[in-house]
Design a protein around this motif. Sequence first.
Motif, PDB file in Angstrom:
ATOM      1  N   LEU A   1      71.038 -10.895  -3.493  1.00  0.00           N
ATOM      2  CA  LEU A   1      71.246  -9.483  -3.821  1.00  0.00           C
ATOM      3  C   LEU A   1      70.798  -9.229  -5.251  1.00  0.00           C
ATOM      4  N   LEU A   2      69.914  -8.265  -5.457  1.00  0.00           N
ATOM      5  CA  LEU A   2      69.430  -7.949  -6.796  1.00  0.00           C
ATOM      6  C   LEU A   2      70.530  -7.288  -7.624  1.00  0.00           C
ATOM      7  N   GLY A   3      70.714  -7.782  -8.854  1.00  0.00           N
ATOM      8  CA  GLY A   3      71.671  -7.169  -9.766  1.00  0.00           C
ATOM      9  C   GLY A   3      72.963  -7.940  -9.918  1.00  0.00           C
ATOM     10  N   THR A   4      72.974  -9.226  -9.586  1.00  0.00           N
ATOM     11  CA  THR A   4      74.213  -9.990  -9.669  1.00  0.00           C
ATOM     12  C   THR A   4      74.502 -10.514 -11.076  1.00  0.00           C
ATOM     13  N   ARG A  13      75.010  -2.666 -13.220  1.00  0.00           N
ATOM     14  CA  ARG A  13      75.887  -1.535 -13.541  1.00  0.00           C
ATOM     15  C   ARG A  13      76.236  -0.738 -12.294  1.00  0.00           C
ATOM     16  N   PHE A  14      75.261  -0.557 -11.391  1.00  0.00           N
ATOM     17  CA  PHE A  14      75.527   0.189 -10.157  1.00  0.00           C
ATOM     18  C   PHE A  14      76.575  -0.522  -9.305  1.00  0.00           C
ATOM     19  N   TRP A  15      76.424  -1.855  -9.178  1.00  0.00           N
ATOM     20  CA  TRP A  15      77.391  -2.598  -8.374  1.00  0.00           C
ATOM     21  C   TRP A  15      78.784  -2.541  -8.998  1.00  0.00           C
ATOM     22  N   ARG A  49      83.134  -6.002  -9.564  1.00  0.00           N
ATOM     23  CA  ARG A  49      84.424  -6.236 -10.219  1.00  0.00           C
ATOM     24  C   ARG A  49      85.172  -7.407  -9.599  1.00  0.00           C
ATOM     25  N   GLU A  50      84.887  -7.703  -8.339  1.00  0.00           N
ATOM     26  CA  GLU A  50      85.650  -8.740  -7.641  1.00  0.00           C
ATOM     27  C   GLU A  50      84.798  -9.843  -7.034  1.00  0.00           C
ATOM     28  N   ALA A  68      81.443  -9.146   3.037  1.00  0.00           N
ATOM     29  CA  ALA A  68      82.229  -9.052   1.803  1.00  0.00           C
ATOM     30  C   ALA A  68      81.744  -7.902   0.932  1.00  0.00           C
ATOM     31  N   LEU A  69      80.411  -7.738   0.827  1.00  0.00           N
ATOM     32  CA  LEU A  69      79.859  -6.668  -0.010  1.00  0.00           C
ATOM     33  C   LEU A  69      80.272  -5.297   0.520  1.00  0.00           C
TER      34      LEU A  69
END
Length: 269
Positions: free
Chosen positions: A58-61, A69-71, A78-79, A226-227
């Motif tokens: 997943l891009l952005g981890t 920031r989007f995630w 956050r989790e 989970a996502l």
Amino acid sequence: MNKSIIIIGAGLTGLAAGCYGQMNGYRTTIFEMHDKSGGVCTGWKRKGYTVDGAMNWLLGTKPGTSYHRFWGELGAAREWKVYNHDRFSLIEDKNGKTFTMYSDADRLEQEMIECAPEDAVAIRRFTGAIRYLARFDLPVDKPQELYGPIDYLKMARMLPFLSFVRKWAGIRSSELVNHFKNPLLRESFNIDAANESADMPALTMPMVLAWQHQKTAGYVIGGALALVDLIQRRYLDLGGELRLKAKVDKILVQRDRVVGVRLADGTEH
């Protein structure tokens, strides 16, 4: 006057639209015809196993990168727990010879040269592209329609990067194999001509490997299920309404203006 939005479909896009709608003062309702959210970002459990139908990475981890920031805003980062693979893929030819596509560009270059010293120039060009692309983090903080003079000045610094991208974008993925002489490398980079990705720009492979090299494209432990669960919980915590098994049959229009939807059960919203 209450501001409201109806969203059709509870895939990642629908859930994200719902979250941002709620964060910006809208009352939102998502109608989803399935009995679970996620859309094509999905998985299922069978005989003690989880079968993931969507996520390899997943891009952005990676914290501090633009997509992260989007995630975070959508509640996922956050989790979540993230694992960064040391291998992107492992290829074995018909003779049992193997080639490992490592996520780290330096280790990948070493592996490729040990496998095919005759292709050293092409290999260094390829891994050099990975390292170059890994230096950049594209600005994604606002749509171009909202750009001001300062934003365009920031984009001007990206011109060398964009020139590089255009160069690689001019090569098809199916042509990348022609850069190598070694049979194993050629087979490893070969894409079946019948595959729809054969006409994609060759830029795709070094770009994805650059994300792997940066460790900004990891695997979210638990995968797609989970996502989706994290983002759905964020949406519901923000006060959004999620209606499952609610198929939209018709979009209602009055005087060239969309005013609502009609569900398969005949109710209008």
